[in-house]
Design an enzyme around this catalytic site. Structure first.
Site, PDB file in Angstrom:
ATOM      1  N   SER A   4       1.069  -0.721   0.045  1.00 42.45           N
ATOM      2  CA  SER A   4      -0.228  -0.082  -0.080  1.00 42.45           C
ATOM      3  C   SER A   4       1.354   1.202  -0.358  1.00 42.45           C
ATOM      4  CB  SER A   4      -0.815  -0.199   1.221  1.00 42.45           C
ATOM      5  OG  SER A   4      -1.969  -1.431   1.425  1.00 42.45           O
TER       6      SER A   4
HETATM    7  N1  SAH Z   1      -0.855  -4.864   3.533  1.00 43.10           N
HETATM    8  C1  SAH Z   1       0.283  -5.566   2.551  1.00 43.10           C
HETATM    9  C2  SAH Z   1       0.052  -6.383   1.964  1.00 43.10           C
HETATM   10  C3  SAH Z   1      -1.240  -5.284   0.709  1.00 43.10           C
HETATM   11  S1  SAH Z   1      -1.759  -6.291  -0.340  1.00 43.10           S
HETATM   12  C4  SAH Z   1       1.268  -4.079   2.550  1.00 43.10           C
HETATM   13  O1  SAH Z   1       1.210  -3.416   2.204  1.00 43.10           O
HETATM   14  O2  SAH Z   1       2.818  -4.991   2.151  1.00 43.10           O
HETATM   15  C5  SAH Z   1      -2.480  -7.698  -0.200  1.00 43.10           C
HETATM   16  C6  SAH Z   1      -2.379  -8.205   0.129  1.00 43.10           C
HETATM   17  O3  SAH Z   1      -2.894  -9.629   0.804  1.00 43.10           O
HETATM   18  C7  SAH Z   1      -1.280 -10.037  -0.624  1.00 43.10           C
HETATM   19  O4  SAH Z   1      -0.354  -9.883   0.004  1.00 43.10           O
HETATM   20  C8  SAH Z   1      -2.425 -10.671  -0.897  1.00 43.10           C
HETATM   21  O5  SAH Z   1      -1.999 -11.919  -1.518  1.00 43.10           O
HETATM   22  C9  SAH Z   1      -3.271 -11.339   0.764  1.00 43.10           C
HETATM   23  N2  SAH Z   1      -4.243 -11.328   0.563  1.00 43.10           N
HETATM   24  C10 SAH Z   1      -5.225 -11.556  -0.179  1.00 43.10           C
HETATM   25  N3  SAH Z   1      -6.585 -12.589   0.256  1.00 43.10           N
HETATM   26  C11 SAH Z   1      -6.238 -12.637   1.237  1.00 43.10           C
HETATM   27  C12 SAH Z   1      -6.797 -14.379   1.418  1.00 43.10           C
HETATM   28  N4  SAH Z   1      -7.444 -14.865   1.975  1.00 43.10           N
HETATM   29  N5  SAH Z   1      -5.457 -15.010   3.493  1.00 43.10           N
HETATM   30  C13 SAH Z   1      -4.295 -14.110   3.416  1.00 43.10           C
HETATM   31  N6  SAH Z   1      -3.857 -12.999   2.435  1.00 43.10           N
HETATM   32  C14 SAH Z   1      -5.051 -12.323   1.481  1.00 43.10           C
END
Ligand code: SAH
Length: 231
Positions: free
Chosen positions: A65
């Site tokens: 993000s």
């Molecule tokens: N807040 C983090 C990542 C944001 S992107 C940062 O800023 O680095 C959102 C993340 O959610 C991604 O890495 C994706 O793989 C994860 N994600 C999406 N659906 C998910 C689920 N059902 N369970 C676990 N992770 C999930």
């Protein structure tokens, strides 16, 4: 999606934090200190410019993000990330916010990141090892797990703070169940149009929900749907 600054003039983590303070997004000393201590440069992929106000691709159809979103979420959760408290970061991705949470709740607290892409779990652990949160990973008060985050992580529930970093069509019930009375969850909800919701669990267990702002996050979905790029 807002962007508060662009370009490469800001080339230091401290400059990024000062910008977020100047724009009024970081309001408290504690959040500023935390973002100063956890260098975003350690968490973005090599070659990307870590300190501009933009989300960045991290592979697997996921993004880290933008700094202003991280700051907004830290401000919303600050009172629920006091030393000794329990924090859950769902969709922990690069591990950036997980590391910030761990620094705030400290070694007497408990911070859990859950992420369903195993490669991101491994790389986030490597990122955290290079950050100021490394000692907390070592002493076991911070951990990152490969699982479907829609189920939360019951082992260390109830949580004072839950952050969800991907947009859910609706708020998953297990996350509501794992929120402590008096605790707060910050979660983007929606599909194409999403709102960042602030979900407070009152002391009697009832829930109050308000909308903070509109946002655009990747979906909270199954691993298969994410890797296929389904919307
Ligand atoms: N807040 C983090 C990542 C944001 S992107 C940062 O800023 O680095 C959102 C993340 O959610 C991604 O890495 C994706 O793989 C994860 N994600 C999406 N659906 C998910 C689920 N059902 N369970 C676990 N992770 C999930």
């Amino acid at each position: 999606m807002e962007q508060y600054w662009s370009g490469s003039a800001i080339n230091k983590n401290k400059g990024m934090v000062e910008n977020l303070q100047n724009y009024g997004i970081i309001k408290s000393r504690k959040v500023a200190e935390t973002m100063e201590n956890i260098d975003r440069g350690v968490f973005v992929p090599n070659g990307a410019q870590p300190y501009i106000d933009s989300p960045m691709a991290i592979g697997y159809n996921a993004t880290i993000s933008a700094p202003h979103m991280h700051a907004i979420c830290l401000q919303l959760l600050e009172n629920y990330l006091q030393p000794g408290m329990h924090a859950l970061d769902v969709g922990s991705g690069t591990g950036y916010l997980t590391a910030c949470f761990a620094l705030m709740v400290g070694s007497n607290g408990r911070t859990v990141g859950v992420e369903h892409i195993p490669e991101l779990v491994s790389s986030s652990i490597k990122n955290i090892e290079k950050s100021a949160a490394a000692p907390l990973l070592k002493d076991g008060s911070l951990s990152v797990h490969d699982c479907d985050g829609r189920q939360g992580w019951p082992d260390f529930a109830p949580y004072d703070a839950i952050h969800v970093g991907a947009a859910a069509p609706e708020i998953p019930q297990p996350l509501i169940d794992q929120l402590k009375p008096g605790g707060r969850m910050v979660i983007p909800v929606g599909n194409a149009l999403q709102d960042l919701k602030v979900v407070d669990k009152n002391s009697d267990g009832s829930i109050s929900i308000r909308t903070e702002t509109s946002v655009r996050y990747v979906p909270l979905t199954s691993k298969e749907a994410q890797l296929n790029g389904d919307k």
